[in-house]
Design an enzyme around this catalytic site. Sequence first.
Site, PDB file in Angstrom:
ATOM      1  N   GLU A  84       0.805  -1.218   0.000  1.00  0.00           N
ATOM      2  CA  GLU A  84       0.000   0.000   0.000  1.00  0.00           C
ATOM      3  C   GLU A  84       0.840   1.272   0.000  1.00  0.00           C
ATOM      4  O   GLU A  84       0.315   2.367  -0.253  1.00  0.00           O
ATOM      5  CB  GLU A  84      -0.923   0.008   1.228  1.00  0.00           C
ATOM      6  CG  GLU A  84      -2.010  -1.049   1.211  1.00  0.00           C
ATOM      7  CD  GLU A  84      -3.081  -0.785   0.158  1.00  0.00           C
ATOM      8  OE1 GLU A  84      -3.072   0.300  -0.446  1.00  0.00           O
ATOM      9  OE2 GLU A  84      -3.911  -1.690  -0.077  1.00  0.00           O
ATOM     10  N   GLU A 115       7.396 -21.774   8.372  1.00  0.00           N
ATOM     11  CA  GLU A 115       7.769 -20.871   9.452  1.00  0.00           C
ATOM     12  C   GLU A 115       8.780 -21.506  10.412  1.00  0.00           C
ATOM     13  O   GLU A 115       9.420 -20.810  11.190  1.00  0.00           O
ATOM     14  CB  GLU A 115       6.537 -20.434  10.232  1.00  0.00           C
ATOM     15  CG  GLU A 115       5.920 -21.512  11.102  1.00  0.00           C
ATOM     16  CD  GLU A 115       4.711 -21.001  11.875  1.00  0.00           C
ATOM     17  OE1 GLU A 115       4.714 -21.188  13.102  1.00  0.00           O
ATOM     18  OE2 GLU A 115       3.788 -20.433  11.266  1.00  0.00           O
TER      19      GLU A 115
END
Length: 302
Positions: A84, A115
Amino acid sequence: METRGHLLTEQVNPNSANLDQLSALEIVEVFNQEDAKTISAIAEAKADLAEAIERSATSLRQGGRLFYIGAGTSGRLGVLDAAECPPTFCTPPEMVQGILAGGEAALVRSSEGLEDIYSDGEQAIADRGIGEHDVIVGIAAGGTTPYVHGALAEGRKRGATTIFMTCVPKSQVELDVDINVRLLVGPEVLAGSTRLKAGTVTKLALNILSTGTMVRLGKVYGNRMVDVAVTNHKLEDRALRIVGDLTQLDRDATANLLERSGKSVKLALMMHWSGVDRTEAANILAAHQGDLRKAVSAAAKN
């Protein structure tokens, strides 16, 4: 295998113990009450968030980059915030980057097993040549993600500023970083589902961190996004409204000014307020690191 049942994010929430017996309205009410805790968690972390903003702005002024790194929901939130920044603040894509365990494929398909690989986190930092002017924000709701730990450790070795954003207290997970942002929202409505309150409070914190950093870099005038990238009709309309509101010009005059500026809100305002052409406006802004308020003030004194 390490047990994680003691972590705050894994605890059972007594306020939703009978979740499966509630009506739809009662479920919404429980969520609403629990989500309210995200606001107080941000308030408790405000000093650390402020320090993260200042350190990030300082690094970016020196040509550094801001990296978010995480796995699963935490990593996706980082990628979202980074994505963004270019349309909102006209930043180059490399200035703020999101690194997600598993890469782009993990944006739409769960790859949670990735992860657990500490060395992958180290390698992600090495691959990007991260150094002393860069900032790494490691995001891990439960605080134990090896991928994030590896990234932060490698970042420290390289002299980068390291920020750990997590939803567990230091007493449960300690990590050697420059700034600890602890967002303590308590147990989830659905036990262990950290895409809920933990995800919400992380999104709030990232909003504050990136926007605050860009404010400190002079990419905002008042509360207007004067560096907005005019890349579609919606953003062009927003640019016209910003320039029109701040200059009090009518729509046609605003459109003409914006066109002459190369559709740069900041240049248009600089040109109008200082009475200079586009080239001179760009030079004055460059001399003040793009800070419109400082540039206009300096021009008025000359």
